[in-house]
Design a protein around this motif. Structure first.
Motif, PDB file in Angstrom:
ATOM      1  N   GLY A 278      -5.879  -7.942  -8.386  1.00 57.26           N
ATOM      2  CA  GLY A 278      -6.314  -8.413  -7.067  1.00 57.26           C
ATOM      3  C   GLY A 278      -7.403  -7.539  -6.470  1.00 57.26           C
ATOM      4  N   GLY A 279      -7.509  -6.317  -6.959  1.00 55.26           N
ATOM      5  CA  GLY A 279      -8.594  -5.441  -6.528  1.00 55.26           C
ATOM      6  C   GLY A 279      -8.457  -4.922  -5.109  1.00 55.26           C
ATOM      7  N   GLU A 280      -7.265  -5.060  -4.513  1.00 56.50           N
ATOM      8  CA  GLU A 280      -7.099  -4.583  -3.140  1.00 56.50           C
ATOM      9  C   GLU A 280      -6.336  -3.268  -3.072  1.00 56.50           C
TER      10      GLU A 280
ATOM     11  N   ARG B 190       0.841  -1.208   0.000  1.00 55.31           N
ATOM     12  CA  ARG B 190       0.000   0.000   0.000  1.00 55.31           C
ATOM     13  C   ARG B 190       0.874   1.254   0.000  1.00 55.31           C
TER      14      ARG B 190
ATOM     15  N   LEU C 241      -3.397  -2.663  -4.291  1.00 56.14           N
ATOM     16  CA  LEU C 241      -1.961  -2.827  -4.052  1.00 56.14           C
ATOM     17  C   LEU C 241      -1.166  -2.376  -5.272  1.00 56.14           C
TER      18      LEU C 241
ATOM     19  N   GLU D 226       2.543  -5.920   1.587  1.00 53.29           N
ATOM     20  CA  GLU D 226       1.549  -7.002   1.706  1.00 53.29           C
ATOM     21  C   GLU D 226       2.045  -8.268   1.023  1.00 53.29           C
TER      22      GLU D 226
END
Lengths: 93, 137
Positions: free
Chosen positions: B69-71, B31, B73, B37
């Motif tokens: 991943g859609g997070e 992030r 990152l 991560e």
């Protein structure tokens, strides 16, 4: 002909924050030149003084390193994706 | 600041030892606040004790993985080992950093019996060390 060009993080601020842009051209060299034409701030990272590709940059045409295709002369088919990737290297020396 | 989990730190040290006598390298995904991560060990395509290079395709694939991943990152930086020098960026590291942007540059030194890790920001040729916060698993 327009193709999609993926930009590395370092060039995104020079391209309005975009990670992917459209550029015109029939070869890798023409497309890189069009990226520089659209976003002049990318020139020092993309172009070597002799007009070739900067040595710290790699260009992939659909996951193929263009150095092993035809370099800047490599034809780019419609719908292809070109990715500009920084050459990550260094070391303790 | 770079925030690492303890297991990621152990993975980096293990990767550095596994690659001896050559330098090890890998990519840090995480992030924007500096929290790692994902650590992705990479092959050192230089196969050298003095330099490293990451295959551009490894970088491209890792970046795509993080994005899909859609997070939220992104690639935060790069880790490499110094097999016989301290954990401080070499002139080569500084020169190459100018073409990578505002990344975190983590160096694991194997010069001494205990591995030492330090992390840096390198902007405009200036090297600034940053703290590494080691978080529990």
């Amino acid at each position: 002909m327009s193709v999609s060009v993926r930009l590395p993080t370092i060039l995104r601020p020079q391209a309005g924050g975009l990670s992917e842009i459209s550029a015109e051209g029939g070869t890798v060299g023409e497309i890189v030149d069009d990226v520089v034409r659209q976003f002049p701030g990318t020139a020092s990272h993309l172009k070597a003084p002799d007009g070739g590709l900067h040595r710290f940059v790699n260009v992939y045409l659909n996951d193929e390193d263009v150095r092993y295709l035809g370099g800047l002369e490599t034809p780019v088919p419609a719908g292809a994706q070109l990715s500009i990737v920084p050459a990550v290297a260094g070391g303790g020396g | 600041m770079l925030r690492l989990r303890h297991d990621q730190w152990l993975q980096m040290v293990g990767h550095s030892l596994d690659c001896l006598p050559e330098e090890a390298c890998g990519l840090l995904g995480g992030r924007a606040d500096g929290s790692v991560e994902v650590f992705r060990p990479c092959a050192n395509v230089d196969r050298s004790a003095r330099t490293y290079a990451i295959d551009g395709l490894d970088l491209l694939r890792f970046e795509r993985e993080l994005e899909t991943g859609g997070e939220g990152l992104e690639i935060l930086g790069v880790m490499h080992s110094h097999t016989h020098t301290d954990a401080y960026p070499s002139p080569t590291d500084v020169e190459r950093a100018a073409h990578l942007g505002p990344w975190h540059f983590l160096i694991v030194s194997l010069r001494h019996p205990e591995p030492v890790a330090r992390s840096y920001r390198i902007l405009g040729g200036q090297v600034d060390e940053e703290p590494i916060i080691l978080a529990p698993i």
